[in-house]
Design a protein around this motif. Sequence first.
Motif, PDB file in Angstrom:
ATOM      1  N   TRP A 305       0.803  -1.204   0.000  1.00 41.64           N
ATOM      2  CA  TRP A 305       0.000   0.000   0.000  1.00 41.64           C
ATOM      3  C   TRP A 305       0.847   1.268   0.000  1.00 41.64           C
ATOM      4  N   GLU A 306       2.048   1.227   0.599  1.00 38.45           N
ATOM      5  CA  GLU A 306       2.870   2.446   0.642  1.00 38.45           C
ATOM      6  C   GLU A 306       3.222   2.936  -0.749  1.00 38.45           C
ATOM      7  N   TRP A 307       3.448   2.004  -1.697  1.00 39.25           N
ATOM      8  CA  TRP A 307       3.813   2.376  -3.062  1.00 39.25           C
ATOM      9  C   TRP A 307       2.635   3.036  -3.784  1.00 39.25           C
ATOM     10  N   VAL A 308       1.460   2.537  -3.495  1.00 42.78           N
ATOM     11  CA  VAL A 308       0.273   3.004  -4.203  1.00 42.78           C
ATOM     12  C   VAL A 308      -0.293   4.278  -3.586  1.00 42.78           C
ATOM     13  N   PHE A 309      -0.194   4.372  -2.280  1.00 40.88           N
ATOM     14  CA  PHE A 309      -0.820   5.478  -1.564  1.00 40.88           C
ATOM     15  C   PHE A 309      -0.357   6.839  -2.099  1.00 40.88           C
ATOM     16  N   GLY A 310       0.929   6.946  -2.404  1.00 34.62           N
ATOM     17  CA  GLY A 310       1.492   8.231  -2.837  1.00 34.62           C
ATOM     18  C   GLY A 310       0.832   8.762  -4.108  1.00 34.62           C
ATOM     19  N   VAL A 311       0.735   7.901  -5.131  1.00 36.70           N
ATOM     20  CA  VAL A 311       0.171   8.362  -6.410  1.00 36.70           C
ATOM     21  C   VAL A 311      -1.343   8.578  -6.301  1.00 36.70           C
ATOM     22  N   VAL A 312      -2.018   7.724  -5.523  1.00 35.67           N
ATOM     23  CA  VAL A 312      -3.459   7.905  -5.333  1.00 35.67           C
ATOM     24  C   VAL A 312      -3.733   9.202  -4.563  1.00 35.67           C
ATOM     25  N   PHE A 313      -2.939   9.447  -3.538  1.00 37.86           N
ATOM     26  CA  PHE A 313      -3.109  10.668  -2.749  1.00 37.86           C
ATOM     27  C   PHE A 313      -2.875  11.906  -3.613  1.00 37.86           C
ATOM     28  N   PHE A 314      -1.871  11.844  -4.488  1.00 34.37           N
ATOM     29  CA  PHE A 314      -1.573  12.980  -5.368  1.00 34.37           C
ATOM     30  C   PHE A 314      -2.766  13.288  -6.269  1.00 34.37           C
ATOM     31  N   ARG A 315      -3.335  12.252  -6.848  1.00 30.66           N
ATOM     32  CA  ARG A 315      -4.499  12.456  -7.729  1.00 30.66           C
ATOM     33  C   ARG A 315      -5.665  13.025  -6.956  1.00 30.66           C
ATOM     34  N   LEU A 316      -5.979  12.466  -5.773  1.00 24.42           N
ATOM     35  CA  LEU A 316      -7.100  12.951  -4.980  1.00 24.42           C
ATOM     36  C   LEU A 316      -6.880  14.390  -4.527  1.00 24.42           C
ATOM     37  N   LEU A 317      -5.643  14.714  -4.144  1.00 26.70           N
ATOM     38  CA  LEU A 317      -5.337  16.081  -3.732  1.00 26.70           C
ATOM     39  C   LEU A 317      -5.553  17.051  -4.892  1.00 26.70           C
ATOM     40  N   PHE A 318      -5.079  16.653  -6.080  1.00 21.80           N
ATOM     41  CA  PHE A 318      -5.257  17.478  -7.280  1.00 21.80           C
ATOM     42  C   PHE A 318      -6.744  17.717  -7.529  1.00 21.80           C
ATOM     43  N   GLN A 319      -7.531  16.654  -7.419  1.00 23.27           N
ATOM     44  CA  GLN A 319      -8.967  16.765  -7.640  1.00 23.27           C
ATOM     45  C   GLN A 319      -9.620  17.659  -6.582  1.00 23.27           C
ATOM     46  N   PHE A 320      -9.245  17.495  -5.325  1.00 23.57           N
ATOM     47  CA  PHE A 320      -9.825  18.303  -4.257  1.00 23.57           C
ATOM     48  C   PHE A 320      -9.557  19.789  -4.486  1.00 23.57           C
ATOM     49  N   ILE A 321      -8.377  20.125  -4.954  1.00 19.50           N
ATOM     50  CA  ILE A 321      -8.030  21.529  -5.184  1.00 19.50           C
ATOM     51  C   ILE A 321      -8.906  22.127  -6.284  1.00 19.50           C
ATOM     52  N   VAL A 322      -8.997  21.416  -7.414  1.00 16.05           N
ATOM     53  CA  VAL A 322      -9.768  21.928  -8.555  1.00 16.05           C
ATOM     54  C   VAL A 322     -11.263  21.915  -8.249  1.00 16.05           C
ATOM     55  N   PHE A 323     -11.771  20.791  -7.769  1.00 13.39           N
ATOM     56  CA  PHE A 323     -13.196  20.696  -7.470  1.00 13.39           C
ATOM     57  C   PHE A 323     -13.573  21.611  -6.307  1.00 13.39           C
ATOM     58  N   GLY A 324     -12.640  21.815  -5.382  1.00 12.48           N
ATOM     59  CA  GLY A 324     -12.909  22.714  -4.269  1.00 12.48           C
ATOM     60  C   GLY A 324     -13.237  24.113  -4.753  1.00 12.48           C
ATOM     61  N   LYS A 325     -12.486  24.597  -5.750  1.00 13.17           N
ATOM     62  CA  LYS A 325     -12.772  25.910  -6.325  1.00 13.17           C
ATOM     63  C   LYS A 325     -14.131  25.908  -7.035  1.00 13.17           C
ATOM     64  N   ALA A 326     -14.432  24.806  -7.732  1.00  7.17           N
ATOM     65  CA  ALA A 326     -15.715  24.713  -8.432  1.00  7.17           C
ATOM     66  C   ALA A 326     -16.871  24.640  -7.431  1.00  7.17           C
ATOM     67  N   PHE A 327     -16.713  23.851  -6.360  1.00  4.17           N
ATOM     68  CA  PHE A 327     -17.736  23.778  -5.324  1.00  4.17           C
ATOM     69  C   PHE A 327     -18.028  25.169  -4.758  1.00  4.17           C
ATOM     70  N   LYS A 328     -16.971  25.928  -4.506  1.00  3.97           N
ATOM     71  CA  LYS A 328     -17.131  27.279  -3.960  1.00  3.97           C
ATOM     72  C   LYS A 328     -17.842  28.185  -4.963  1.00  3.97           C
ATOM     73  N   LYS A 329     -17.469  28.083  -6.228  1.00  3.34           N
ATOM     74  CA  LYS A 329     -18.078  28.909  -7.277  1.00  3.34           C
ATOM     75  C   LYS A 329     -19.577  28.632  -7.394  1.00  3.34           C
ATOM     76  N   PHE A 330     -19.962  27.348  -7.252  1.00  5.36           N
ATOM     77  CA  PHE A 330     -21.369  26.969  -7.392  1.00  5.36           C
ATOM     78  C   PHE A 330     -22.100  26.883  -6.051  1.00  5.36           C
ATOM     79  N   ARG A 331     -21.469  27.364  -4.999  1.00  8.47           N
ATOM     80  CA  ARG A 331     -22.068  27.408  -3.657  1.00  8.47           C
ATOM     81  C   ARG A 331     -22.452  26.019  -3.145  1.00  8.47           C
ATOM     82  N   GLU A 332     -21.557  25.055  -3.367  1.00 12.95           N
ATOM     83  CA  GLU A 332     -21.799  23.686  -2.902  1.00 12.95           C
ATOM     84  C   GLU A 332     -20.652  23.209  -2.015  1.00 12.95           C
TER      85      GLU A 332
END
Length: 366
Positions: A305-332
């Motif tokens: 899991w240590e090998w996989v966690f890093g790349v999965v976490f990176f993708r999820l973090l990237f998504q949270f940053i972008v979607f977080g801005k969209a959620f804020k823009k759409f008041r969600e």
Amino acid sequence: MFSTLLIAFIIVIALNCLIYIFFAAYAFSKPQLSEEKSTFPVSVIVCSKNESENLKKNIPIWLEQTYPNFELILINDASIDETLDVIEEFAAKDERIKIVDVKNNEAFWANKKYALTLGIKKAKNNYLLFTDADCQPASNFWIQEMANHFSTTKQLVLGYGAYAKRKGLLNKLIRFETMVTALQYFSFAKAGMAYMGVGRNLAYTAKLFYDNNGFMSHMYIRSGDDDLFVNEAASQTKVALCDTAESFTISEPKKTWKNYINQKKRHITTASNYKTSHKLFLSFIYIINCLFWIGTALTFTFFEWEWVFGVVFFRLLFQFIVFGKAFKKFRENGLILLLPFLEIALICFQITIFISNIFSKPKHWK
């Protein structure tokens, strides 16, 4: 074999992040504000079928708009309830209301596009603003905000149609799907590839409608008066994006899974008629998202899991940053912590709808 799986998974994540970079161009953009307020006459068009209760509640709200010059075209699309009576009662009190009473005929039985076409022909103004009978403007400046985005080069304005916040998983999934759809169609439109809009909040000129021959190329398709028209007409004009909070409309979401499933079955059927390039791009986005979650399950199964966690976490973090801005823009903002779970639920739900459509055709719009 295992190393190939890991490399393939990393490629999927890289492609996923490229998609989010594409979305980020819109998500991080500032709302387009107009320095001057428009004052040209606008025709607000609402098509209603068996919507007497919603009309009683919403007609006064539409009439309270602060815009200086507008008419309200209310279409009774062969309703069997008191819709026409309600419209006539309000029309007797306010001369801004114009009535279009549609009777079913053999050629256009239960076809919303036929009813809308009659409403557009009734409108006396070039600038048309559309919403649904169950939609409330988020502010008294809805017409003003949408109208401000018209220009000599922009005859089509995409707005955001939100859903009211209610309790339960279904409501959260509906709001999440609505936000993701909006992020996609606003992002594509910003990149010059507008492919859809929502009839809950959409504006275009009568000139664009007639230059495009209205809905004639897809009149035989029961749904798609909004997205199929945008998909076809956007190539004829520059598209404006209106995403200020004052320009939103808010609708009551479906309250049962059955009603929501029927709605989504119609939408997916309509999407199959998009331009090929749009279908390819949208399919690519969906497939990459599916492959990410499948790959996550497989790699955690076969690798430490240590090998996989890093790349999965990176993708999820990237998504949270972008979607977080969209959620804020759409008041969600309240949905952000549920992002991974809602994404998985939406993917599974869409697969279910796709399979269901193979065996049963969706019903008419009402």
